[in-house]
Write a protein that holds these residues in place. Structure first.
Motif, short mmCIF file in Angstrom:
data_model
loop_
_atom_site.label_atom_id
_atom_site.label_comp_id
_atom_site.label_asym_id
_atom_site.label_seq_id
_atom_site.Cartn_x
_atom_site.Cartn_y
_atom_site.Cartn_z
N ASN A 43 0.74 -1.06 0.24
CA ASN A 43 0.06 0.14 -0.02
C ASN A 43 0.97 1.07 0.03
O ASN A 43 0.70 1.98 0.77
CB ASN A 43 -0.91 -0.08 1.35
CG ASN A 43 -1.85 1.05 1.18
OD1 ASN A 43 -2.22 1.63 0.08
ND2 ASN A 43 -2.67 1.47 2.29
N CYS A 44 1.61 1.30 -1.04
CA CYS A 44 2.71 2.36 -1.03
C CYS A 44 1.91 3.97 -1.16
O CYS A 44 0.73 3.86 -1.83
CB CYS A 44 3.53 2.31 -2.06
SG CYS A 44 4.64 0.96 -2.25
N CYS A 47 1.11 4.66 -4.70
CA CYS A 47 0.20 3.88 -5.46
C CYS A 47 -0.87 3.10 -5.14
O CYS A 47 -2.06 2.98 -5.63
CB CYS A 47 1.38 2.80 -6.16
SG CYS A 47 0.64 1.29 -6.87
N GLY A 49 -1.61 0.35 -4.79
CA GLY A 49 -2.14 -1.03 -5.59
C GLY A 49 -3.09 -0.45 -6.59
O GLY A 49 -3.40 -1.37 -7.43
N GLY A 82 3.69 -7.28 -10.20
CA GLY A 82 2.57 -7.70 -9.00
C GLY A 82 2.88 -6.86 -8.24
O GLY A 82 3.59 -5.77 -7.95
N GLY A 83 1.98 -7.28 -7.05
CA GLY A 83 2.05 -6.20 -5.72
C GLY A 83 3.28 -6.80 -5.11
O GLY A 83 3.98 -7.82 -5.33
N CYS A 84 3.72 -6.48 -3.92
CA CYS A 84 4.81 -6.89 -3.10
C CYS A 84 4.32 -7.48 -1.66
O CYS A 84 3.33 -7.50 -1.30
CB CYS A 84 5.60 -5.79 -2.79
SG CYS A 84 6.81 -5.29 -4.04
#
Ligand code: SF4
Length: 227
Positions: A43-44, A47, A49, A82-84
């Motif tokens: 959840n940067c 961004c 997501g 993709g997400g992290c």
């Protein structure tokens, strides 16, 4: 020295080292693939997501490739992203079977995050290029990604990647909510580590994220970094 003088100097340097040509690529047969669907543990701030929503889940893309129908079937190349997870790593091996099905006849550009050696080994046969987000400032990493990892971890991961893959570092100008925070340090580190190409991204506020109400960095500041 003022910015105008710097710009003239930078342009002369560019003319001295590169031909008077610029090449534009339109990746209209590149499929953007997510290994995690719309899920991301980080959840940067810039961004949240959001950019995963425009990507195709890898299982669906693999299915399209197998049946010869759909956007992924027509793709000549794929961004595998993709997400992290909570450590800033894209789970690159989690869907490797689907990745393998998608591979024949396509070039792959991977986002891997802070990948470890074992994962590098596992994906090596399917890598053409790695795009690596490079950050040069501990406080920016904490604030934007919520990760307690120093910038030297990014440098070490980059060093390990470069030793076996073609790697293009990405530096986002204004990543810290439009402020300049470590971009010059990132460039200094990359100069030490070595690089063959470099991508600059300029921060743009994205609705629905923690940085939604921030401003993009001032253009003279952007120009200063490019110079
Ligand atoms: S790790 Fe990537 S996908 Fe997840 S929020 Fe951050 S930038 Fe977005």
């Amino acid at each position: 020295m003022d910015l105008r003088t710097d710009l003239v100097g930078a342009w002369r340097t560019r003319q001295a080292h590169f031909p008077s040509e610029i090449t534009f690529y339109y990746p209209n047969r590149t499929a953007a693939i997510s290994l995690t669907g719309v899920h991301c543990a980080l959840n940067c701030a810039h961004c949240g997501g959001h950019y995963l929503e425009g990507m195709q889940p890898v299982e669906i893309a693999a299915e399209q490739a197998a049946t010869g129908k759909g956007a992924a079937a027509r793709a000549k190349s794929c961004l595998i992203s993709g997400g992290c997870d909570h450590d800033g790593r894209v789970p690159v091996t989690a869907k490797l079977e689907a990745v393998k099905k998608l591979r024949p006849g396509r070039r792959f550009n991977w986002h891997v995050g802070l990948i470890g050696q074992d994962d590098m080994e596992a994906i090596a046969p399917y890598v053409d290029t790695i795009s690596f987000d490079f950050v040069g400032d501990d406080a920016t990493i904490r604030e934007v990604y919520g990760l307690d990892r120093p910038a030297t971890d990014y440098a070490e991961t980059y060093r390990a990647l470069v030793s076996r893959f073609s790697v293009i570092p990405h530096v986002t100008i204004g990543l810290r909510g439009g402020e300049i925070g470590g971009e010059f340090e990132a460039l200094g580190m990359l100069r030490e580590l070595g690089l063959e190409s470099l991508v600059f991204i300029v921060f743009t506020p994205t609705p629905g994220t923690r940085y939604a109400d921030r401003r993009a960095p001032d253009l003279p500041r952007v120009a200063e970094i490019l110079v």
